[in-house]
Design an enzyme around this catalytic site. Structure first.
Site, PDB file in Angstrom:
ATOM      1  N   HIS A   1       0.853  -1.194   0.000  1.00 45.02           N
ATOM      2  CA  HIS A   1       0.000   0.000   0.000  1.00 45.02           C
ATOM      3  C   HIS A   1       0.882   1.234   0.000  1.00 45.02           C
ATOM      4  O   HIS A   1       1.855   1.315   0.763  1.00 45.02           O
ATOM      5  CB  HIS A   1      -0.901   0.019   1.244  1.00 45.02           C
ATOM      6  CG  HIS A   1      -1.727   1.273   1.319  1.00 45.02           C
ATOM      7  ND1 HIS A   1      -2.879   1.437   0.597  1.00 45.02           N
ATOM      8  CD2 HIS A   1      -1.530   2.436   1.990  1.00 45.02           C
ATOM      9  CE1 HIS A   1      -3.379   2.634   0.836  1.00 45.02           C
ATOM     10  NE2 HIS A   1      -2.577   3.268   1.670  1.00 45.02           N
TER      11      HIS A   1
ATOM     12  N   ASP B   1     -15.818   2.898   6.303  1.00 46.67           N
ATOM     13  CA  ASP B   1     -14.782   3.832   5.847  1.00 46.67           C
ATOM     14  C   ASP B   1     -15.340   4.808   4.822  1.00 46.67           C
ATOM     15  O   ASP B   1     -14.971   5.983   4.821  1.00 46.67           O
ATOM     16  CB  ASP B   1     -13.586   3.081   5.254  1.00 46.67           C
ATOM     17  CG  ASP B   1     -12.488   4.055   4.875  1.00 46.67           C
ATOM     18  OD1 ASP B   1     -12.002   4.763   5.779  1.00 46.67           O
ATOM     19  OD2 ASP B   1     -12.136   4.155   3.689  1.00 46.67           O
TER      20      ASP B   1
ATOM     21  N   ARG C   1     -15.097  12.922   7.414  1.00 45.86           N
ATOM     22  CA  ARG C   1     -13.815  13.537   7.811  1.00 45.86           C
ATOM     23  C   ARG C   1     -13.426  14.633   6.835  1.00 45.86           C
ATOM     24  O   ARG C   1     -12.890  15.669   7.214  1.00 45.86           O
ATOM     25  CB  ARG C   1     -12.711  12.459   7.855  1.00 45.86           C
ATOM     26  CG  ARG C   1     -12.820  11.538   9.057  1.00 45.86           C
ATOM     27  CD  ARG C   1     -11.960  10.289   8.862  1.00 45.86           C
ATOM     28  NE  ARG C   1     -10.570  10.618   8.632  1.00 45.86           N
ATOM     29  CZ  ARG C   1      -9.708   9.833   7.967  1.00 45.86           C
ATOM     30  NH1 ARG C   1     -10.083   8.678   7.483  1.00 45.86           N
ATOM     31  NH2 ARG C   1      -8.468  10.207   7.807  1.00 45.86           N
TER      32      ARG C   1
ATOM     33  N   SER D   1      -8.488   3.553   8.630  1.00 47.23           N
ATOM     34  CA  SER D   1      -9.069   3.620   7.293  1.00 47.23           C
ATOM     35  C   SER D   1      -8.272   2.735   6.317  1.00 47.23           C
ATOM     36  O   SER D   1      -8.840   1.908   5.591  1.00 47.23           O
ATOM     37  CB  SER D   1      -9.056   5.087   6.834  1.00 47.23           C
ATOM     38  OG  SER D   1      -9.284   5.195   5.456  1.00 47.23           O
TER      39      SER D   1
ATOM     40  N   LYS E   1      -9.269  -1.598   5.139  1.00 45.31           N
ATOM     41  CA  LYS E   1      -9.488  -1.967   3.736  1.00 45.31           C
ATOM     42  C   LYS E   1      -8.493  -3.046   3.291  1.00 45.31           C
ATOM     43  O   LYS E   1      -8.841  -3.960   2.555  1.00 45.31           O
ATOM     44  CB  LYS E   1      -9.372  -0.722   2.847  1.00 45.31           C
ATOM     45  CG  LYS E   1     -10.575   0.206   3.009  1.00 45.31           C
ATOM     46  CD  LYS E   1     -10.455   1.476   2.198  1.00 45.31           C
ATOM     47  CE  LYS E   1      -9.473   2.442   2.774  1.00 45.31           C
ATOM     48  NZ  LYS E   1      -9.479   3.793   2.248  1.00 45.31           N
TER      49      LYS E   1
HETATM   50  N1  URA Z   1      -6.022   6.974   2.562  1.00 46.33           N
HETATM   51  C1  URA Z   1      -7.023   6.260   3.092  1.00 46.33           C
HETATM   52  O1  URA Z   1      -7.405   5.219   2.565  1.00 46.33           O
HETATM   53  N2  URA Z   1      -7.607   6.719   4.207  1.00 46.33           N
HETATM   54  C2  URA Z   1      -7.230   7.858   4.835  1.00 46.33           C
HETATM   55  O2  URA Z   1      -7.781   8.190   5.853  1.00 46.33           O
HETATM   56  C3  URA Z   1      -6.181   8.589   4.269  1.00 46.33           C
HETATM   57  C4  URA Z   1      -5.583   8.125   3.121  1.00 46.33           C
END
Ligand code: URA
Length: 441
Positions: free
Chosen positions: A82, A161, A168, A183, A187
């Site tokens: 990631h 999320d 947010r 977050s 995922k």
């Molecule tokens: N990328 C994400 O997936 N979530 C966040 O909160 C910030 C960057």
């Protein structure tokens, strides 16, 4: 339980239990707890932070707010990467086939371009026929046959999320390390990854502008994933200048194809050398976490050998076909699938290129049509930038720096002054910048 009591406990700096977090998040997803209470809680988290245990609990609770990919029956270590995002950041398209050639399975669920940062799905969508919204069964099947599969997040993956991120965004609470951590990791866990390699970027084109903040985020991500009982490695990498020699959608896919050429493992002189360095260091950690190498140096050697064998490029082409892409058409489009609205940017001074600012370049990319400001905006497959020189190059006034393609003439003309401004010159060669600052974890 009452939401207001939980909000007040967080406001006063107390540690919330998993049950309290579950109550808040599941109530929010079910529509029983309103936006204004979750906004107040998010702001309390922003100021008070969260302990490592709390962040892990929030991640688990968010993970179980929706479906979790069932990858049972997939043999081989499930390792993903990631990146916190950047400009010209296309490492996924190169490292997934490299890792797959080593016997690693990479279940990759990616995102779209937003703001100045690019998105893997938009890049892949520029390949004719390529499908980036796979069903769960297709995703698993392609993961088994090709060793990697590329898809977008489905609506049933971590619905918490999607809701929380949008909230947010409008409540000034995006930049909270525990909320970012939960977050991202919820995922990644939902897509089925066991081990994870993180590319945490810092610099003008990154989410985190300086190394200290990037390190705090990396530590939070590493500690939380480990608290969930899974292995992880993180690299802090520079995102002050766009990575590689292209930014754009098809342009970046094309660069990845070129980087997968067997000789790319050793050709360090090209403008893609920075991209390959970051990619190979990330892939080396995937090899270690996947149990294929004892340490990063051994992992790197394995990745370079794999690249030199040509197997990763074959897998890249196999995957294009598996996901519905037209391989012949893709090959015939290389070098010429470009918008007709084209211009050149030439050096404005004699001297050296001190810097090409990633943030300014990324925003100019949005104007060109590479990226988008709102999730619903379309992107252009053929807009983008090819760099002819980057940081550290000696230049004479008038030397070519970039070729630029806009989705239309007006976009091109609007982006050109921004791009010219992104290039900084110095009379002497700029100091070296470390591409990979350190490893965390
Ligand atoms: N990328 C994400 O997936 N979530 C966040 O909160 C910030 C960057």
């Amino acid at each position: 339980m009452r939401a207001v009591d939980i909000i007040m406990r967080k406001r006063d700096g107390k540690e919330l239990s998993r049950e309290e977090l579950r109550f808040l998040i599941s109530g929010y997803v079910a529509g029983e707890i309103p936006d204004y209470q979750i906004s107040a809680w998010a702001m309390a988290v922003f100021f008070q932070g969260m302990s490592a245990a709390e962040t892990a609990s929030l991640t688990e609770v968010m993970l179980h707010s929706g479906a979790v990919m069932d990858l049972s029956g997939v043999t081989g270590p499930l390792v993903d990467k990631h990146s916190t995002g950047g400009v010209g950041d296309k490492t996924s398209l190169i490292l997934a086939p490299i890792a797959a050639s080593l016997g690693i399975k990479d279940p990759m669920m990616s995102g779209r371009a937003l703001g100045h940062t690019g998105g893997t799905l938009d890049k892949l969508d520029s390949i004719p026929g390529y499908r980036t919204s796979l069903s769960a069964a297709e995703f698993k099947h392609i993961l088994i046959t090709d060793g990697f599969a590329m898809t977008g997040q489905t609506a049933d993956i971590v619905p918490a999320d999607r809701l929380l991120y949008a909230l947010r965004d409008v409540s000034g609470t995006v930049e909270s390390i525990p909320l970012i951590t939960a977050s991202i990791l919820s995922k990644k866990a939902a897509e089925g990854a066991q081990a994870l390699v993180l590319d945490v970027k810092y610099g003008s084109g990154a989410f985190m502008k300086n190394p200290a903040d990037a390190e705090k985020l990396a530590r939070s991500l590493v500690d939380t994933w480990r608290a969930m009982g899974k292995p992880i490695a993180a690299l802090l990498t520079d995102m002050d200048e766009p990575l590689g020699k292209m930014t754009g959608n098809f342009l970046e896919v094309e660069e990845c194809y070129d980087c997968l050429a067997p000789e790319a493992a050793t050709s360090h002189a090209s403008l893609s050398a920075d991209l390959m360095e970051v990619t190979l260091e990330l892939a080396a950690r995937m090899a270690v976490l996947g149990g294929k190498a004892a340490n990063a140096a051994e992992g790197r050697a394995l990745c370079e050998q794999a690249l030199a064998s040509g197997k990763p490029r074959e897998l890249f082409m196999t995957n294009i076909a598996s996901q519905g892409g037209d391989v012949e058409q893709f090959l015939s489009m290389r070098g010429n699938y470009r918008s007709p609205h084209r211009a050149e940017i030439a050096a404005a001074a004699d001297g050296y290129i001190a810097r090409i600012d990633a943030w300014k370049t990324g925003h100019a990319g949005v104007v060109l049509g590479v990226g988008r400001n709102r999730t619903e905006d379309p992107v252009s497959p053929t807009a983008g930038i090819e760099f002819h020189r980057k940081r550290g190059a000696a230049v004479k006034k008038g030397d070519p720096i970039m070729t630029v393609w806009g989705k239309d003439q007006a976009s091109l003309e609007a982006a050109l002054p921004r791009l010219a401004e992104a290039v900084e010159y110095s009379p002497a060669a700029p100091a070296e910048r470390k591409l990979i600052l350190k490893e965390i974890g």
